[in-house]
Design a protein around this motif. Structure first.
Motif, PDB file in Angstrom:
ATOM      1  N   TRP A  18      39.294  76.106  60.509  1.00 37.18           N
ATOM      2  CA  TRP A  18      40.678  75.780  59.402  1.00 37.18           C
ATOM      3  C   TRP A  18      39.949  76.822  58.490  1.00 37.18           C
ATOM      4  CZ3 TRP A  18      42.230  75.875  54.557  1.00 37.18           C
ATOM      5  CH2 TRP A  18      43.335  75.867  54.462  1.00 37.18           C
ATOM      6  N   LEU A  19      39.043  76.626  57.813  1.00 36.46           N
ATOM      7  CA  LEU A  19      38.527  77.526  56.552  1.00 36.46           C
ATOM      8  C   LEU A  19      38.434  79.374  57.697  1.00 36.46           C
ATOM      9  CD1 LEU A  19      38.087  77.760  53.124  1.00 36.46           C
ATOM     10  CD2 LEU A  19      35.967  76.699  54.336  1.00 36.46           C
ATOM     11  N   ALA A  20      37.695  79.286  58.224  1.00 36.30           N
ATOM     12  CA  ALA A  20      37.124  79.644  58.979  1.00 36.30           C
ATOM     13  C   ALA A  20      38.429  81.528  59.448  1.00 36.30           C
ATOM     14  CB  ALA A  20      35.786  80.000  60.263  1.00 36.30           C
ATOM     15  N   GLU A  21      39.348  80.920  60.100  1.00 34.85           N
ATOM     16  CA  GLU A  21      40.999  80.692  60.348  1.00 34.85           C
ATOM     17  C   GLU A  21      41.332  81.543  59.010  1.00 34.85           C
ATOM     18  OE1 GLU A  21      41.916  78.882  63.001  1.00 34.85           O
ATOM     19  OE2 GLU A  21      41.360  78.895  64.893  1.00 34.85           O
ATOM     20  N   GLY A  61      41.133  81.417  55.580  1.00 38.96           N
ATOM     21  CA  GLY A  61      40.153  82.034  54.465  1.00 38.96           C
ATOM     22  C   GLY A  61      40.154  81.400  53.463  1.00 38.96           C
ATOM     23  N   ARG A  62      39.650  81.176  52.351  1.00 38.99           N
ATOM     24  CA  ARG A  62      39.273  80.768  50.598  1.00 38.99           C
ATOM     25  C   ARG A  62      40.843  80.374  49.919  1.00 38.99           C
ATOM     26  NH1 ARG A  62      35.066  78.605  49.869  1.00 38.99           N
ATOM     27  NH2 ARG A  62      35.207  78.206  47.260  1.00 38.99           N
ATOM     28  N   ALA A  63      42.155  81.970  50.674  1.00 36.14           N
ATOM     29  CA  ALA A  63      43.383  81.868  49.327  1.00 36.14           C
ATOM     30  C   ALA A  63      43.629  80.287  50.216  1.00 36.14           C
ATOM     31  CB  ALA A  63      43.386  83.263  49.970  1.00 36.14           C
ATOM     32  N   ALA A  64      43.975  80.406  51.561  1.00 33.55           N
ATOM     33  CA  ALA A  64      44.441  79.339  51.827  1.00 33.55           C
ATOM     34  C   ALA A  64      43.398  77.840  51.809  1.00 33.55           C
ATOM     35  CB  ALA A  64      44.956  79.493  53.479  1.00 33.55           C
ATOM     36  N   LEU A  65      42.927  77.869  51.066  1.00 30.14           N
ATOM     37  CA  LEU A  65      42.483  76.475  50.884  1.00 30.14           C
ATOM     38  C   LEU A  65      42.376  76.832  49.575  1.00 30.14           C
ATOM     39  CD1 LEU A  65      40.326  74.060  51.077  1.00 30.14           C
ATOM     40  CD2 LEU A  65      38.336  75.729  50.361  1.00 30.14           C
ATOM     41  N   GLN A  66      42.611  77.503  48.233  1.00 30.95           N
ATOM     42  CA  GLN A  66      43.252  77.177  46.706  1.00 30.95           C
ATOM     43  C   GLN A  66      44.596  76.666  47.115  1.00 30.95           C
ATOM     44  OE1 GLN A  66      41.980  81.051  45.641  1.00 30.95           O
ATOM     45  NE2 GLN A  66      40.491  80.194  44.936  1.00 30.95           N
ATOM     46  N   GLU A  67      45.559  76.894  48.081  1.00 30.42           N
ATOM     47  CA  GLU A  67      46.587  76.598  48.149  1.00 30.42           C
ATOM     48  C   GLU A  67      46.755  74.996  48.928  1.00 30.42           C
ATOM     49  OE1 GLU A  67      49.231  79.065  50.517  1.00 30.42           O
ATOM     50  OE2 GLU A  67      48.926  80.499  49.816  1.00 30.42           O
ATOM     51  N   LEU A  68      45.970  75.211  49.556  1.00 30.25           N
ATOM     52  CA  LEU A  68      45.866  73.495  50.139  1.00 30.25           C
ATOM     53  C   LEU A  68      45.593  72.070  48.970  1.00 30.25           C
ATOM     54  CD1 LEU A  68      46.770  72.207  52.450  1.00 30.25           C
ATOM     55  CD2 LEU A  68      43.983  72.550  53.562  1.00 30.25           C
ATOM     56  N   LEU A  69      44.353  72.214  48.360  1.00 25.69           N
ATOM     57  CA  LEU A  69      43.477  72.318  47.608  1.00 25.69           C
ATOM     58  C   LEU A  69      43.942  71.117  46.498  1.00 25.69           C
ATOM     59  CD1 LEU A  69      39.862  73.859  46.959  1.00 25.69           C
ATOM     60  CD2 LEU A  69      40.623  71.187  48.353  1.00 25.69           C
ATOM     61  N   PRO A  70      45.344  72.133  45.595  1.00 23.78           N
ATOM     62  CA  PRO A  70      46.074  70.365  44.563  1.00 23.78           C
ATOM     63  C   PRO A  70      46.551  69.486  45.400  1.00 23.78           C
ATOM     64  CG  PRO A  70      46.765  73.246  44.827  1.00 23.78           C
ATOM     65  CD  PRO A  70      45.574  72.814  45.888  1.00 23.78           C
ATOM     66  N   LYS A 103      59.982  96.068  69.184  1.00 21.05           N
ATOM     67  CA  LYS A 103      58.537  96.729  68.101  1.00 21.05           C
ATOM     68  C   LYS A 103      58.486  95.082  67.173  1.00 21.05           C
ATOM     69  CE  LYS A 103      58.601  99.706  66.626  1.00 21.05           C
ATOM     70  NZ  LYS A 103      56.153 100.929  66.461  1.00 21.05           N
ATOM     71  N   VAL A 104      57.502  95.011  67.276  1.00 25.59           N
ATOM     72  CA  VAL A 104      56.831  93.878  66.540  1.00 25.59           C
ATOM     73  C   VAL A 104      56.304  94.024  64.454  1.00 25.59           C
ATOM     74  CG1 VAL A 104      55.039  91.755  65.781  1.00 25.59           C
ATOM     75  CG2 VAL A 104      56.459  92.102  68.565  1.00 25.59           C
ATOM     76  N   ARG A 105      56.949  93.184  64.214  1.00 28.64           N
ATOM     77  CA  ARG A 105      56.558  93.541  62.516  1.00 28.64           C
ATOM     78  C   ARG A 105      56.036  91.744  62.444  1.00 28.64           C
ATOM     79  NH1 ARG A 105      57.197  99.056  62.064  1.00 28.64           N
ATOM     80  NH2 ARG A 105      58.314  99.522  61.472  1.00 28.64           N
ATOM     81  N   LEU A 106      54.804  91.821  61.356  1.00 27.74           N
ATOM     82  CA  LEU A 106      54.302  91.016  61.275  1.00 27.74           C
ATOM     83  C   LEU A 106      54.588  91.215  59.695  1.00 27.74           C
ATOM     84  CD1 LEU A 106      51.392  90.102  63.672  1.00 27.74           C
ATOM     85  CD2 LEU A 106      53.356  89.293  64.005  1.00 27.74           C
ATOM     86  N   GLY A 107      54.794  89.434  59.555  1.00 33.53           N
ATOM     87  CA  GLY A 107      54.141  89.000  57.915  1.00 33.53           C
ATOM     88  C   GLY A 107      52.900  87.834  58.035  1.00 33.53           C
ATOM     89  N   ASN A 108      52.832  87.010  57.340  1.00 36.11           N
ATOM     90  CA  ASN A 108      52.081  86.582  56.671  1.00 36.11           C
ATOM     91  C   ASN A 108      52.207  85.195  56.940  1.00 36.11           C
ATOM     92  OD1 ASN A 108      48.549  85.640  57.000  1.00 36.11           O
ATOM     93  ND2 ASN A 108      48.191  86.860  54.541  1.00 36.11           N
ATOM     94  N   LEU A 109      51.436  84.348  56.918  1.00 31.71           N
ATOM     95  CA  LEU A 109      51.685  82.683  57.047  1.00 31.71           C
ATOM     96  C   LEU A 109      50.714  82.010  56.398  1.00 31.71           C
ATOM     97  CD1 LEU A 109      51.309  81.633  61.370  1.00 31.71           C
ATOM     98  CD2 LEU A 109      53.229  81.867  59.646  1.00 31.71           C
ATOM     99  N   ASN A 110      50.847  81.122  55.535  1.00 35.79           N
ATOM    100  CA  ASN A 110      50.581  80.549  54.526  1.00 35.79           C
ATOM    101  C   ASN A 110      49.202  79.450  55.316  1.00 35.79           C
ATOM    102  OD1 ASN A 110      52.578  78.417  54.328  1.00 35.79           O
ATOM    103  ND2 ASN A 110      53.496  79.433  52.353  1.00 35.79           N
ATOM    104  N   ALA A 111      49.006  78.381  54.115  1.00 33.20           N
ATOM    105  CA  ALA A 111      48.233  76.794  54.765  1.00 33.20           C
ATOM    106  C   ALA A 111      49.139  76.218  55.122  1.00 33.20           C
ATOM    107  CB  ALA A 111      47.804  77.125  53.373  1.00 33.20           C
TER     108      ALA A 111
END
Length: 297
Positions: free
Chosen positions: A236-239, A241-250, A111-119
């Motif tokens: 990168w942005l299309a895959e 999303g903007r939430a990852a972009l906001q993490e990266l910009l600072p 059984k595969v369980r997936l969490g998320n990956l951040n930027a």
């Protein structure tokens, strides 16, 4: 015996008989175990041990063969127990299976369980998934033993939750070339510890051959490389999303190591030209990447 007590005595005898039958059935029921694999820990520790790197892109993992080996190892340790299943915890963008994760999910008893990956390619939510499954299975008496392949201190609460319902948790680790790759509080909390060594993983981990590019007389211009950087940024942005972009910009003008390495490898593939040792072109690549992202914010 008093005639008034005879019915009560008969009921007690019937109750005792039912209890004895139930206990006999319980005694015949085999214990059950499950294997819980933190894939992030597995790839990092096994990759470093066998291939000398934690970068997943630098080596191949025979997940099917390794899972079979883990099942066989559990079978020898829990000799009088049956396997419930193997739980495989990993991270993915937007929790969408990669092709590799999909192939693992299709394996029997997995059984595969997936969490998320951040930027920064860091797993998020995996530890909580492990805790949820461990606690639920222990609470419903679905398992008596859990083999946990992981090393993060955040797993301590998962271990405590399962033990609170009577399950025993056995920590499996991966041999570290130096030092230790499992948190001490986790080692203290579990019921037993085992370490899987280099010989165990060698058949299932192999380093990939480095990508070679033909020498080219036409060195790309800075503008060519800047344009490729912008192309990769758009993808990168299309895959992510903007939430990852906001993490990266600072972090501007610096890129996290994992993102910078991904950018380099993808750019070299598009250009068919090695950018190693080409500091000016590397800067142009990053400039193009950042300019596109900042233009979209």
């Amino acid at each position: 015996m008093n005639d008034d007590l005879a019915p009560l005595s008969a009921r007690i005898d019937r109750t005792n008989e039912l209890l004895q039958r139930m206990l006999a059935e319980v005694a015949k029921t085999p214990s059950t175990h499950a294997i819980f694999v933190d894939a992030g820990y597995l790839y990092a520790a096994a990759g470093r041990l066998v291939a000398g790197t934690e970068d997943r892109r630098a080596f191949d993992l025979d997940a099917e063969g390794l899972i079979e080996a883990l099942i066989d190892r559990a079978r020898t340790i829990f000799a009088d127990s049956r396997l419930l299943r193997v739980y495989w915890y990993d991270g993915a963008r937007r929790r969408i299976h990669t092709a590799e994760q999909q192939s693992i999910a299709e394996l029997p008893d997995v059984k595969v369980r997936l969490g998320n990956l951040n930027a920064n390619n860091q797993q998020k939510g995996v530890d909580s998934l492990i805790r949820t499954d461990l606690e639920s299975l222990a609470r419903h008496r679905a398992i008596s033993d859990a083999a946990l392949l992981g090393g993060d201190e955040d797993l301590v609460s998962a271990v405590e939750a399962a033990q609170g319902y009577g399950a025993r948790v056995h920590l499996w680790g991966i041999e570290a070339p130096e030092g230790r790759n499992q948190a001490e509080p986790l080692l203290w909390e579990v019921d037993s510890q085992r370490t899987l060594d280099l010989d165990f993983f060698k058949p299932y981990v192999s380093r990939r051959a480095a990508q070679a590019y033909e020498p080219s007389a036409a060195r790309p211009t800075r503008e060519d490389v800047r344009f490729v950087g912008a192309q990769i940024a758009a993808k990168w942005l299309a895959e992510r999303g903007r939430a990852a972009l906001q993490e990266l910009l600072p972090g501007h003008p610096y890129l996290p190591g994992s993102v910078d390495q991904d950018l380099l490898v993808e750019a070299e593939g598009l250009l068919q030209y090695s950018l190693r040792g080409q500091a000016d072109l590397r800067r142009a690549l990053r400039d193009g990447f950042w300019e596109h992202l900042q233009g979209q914010y």
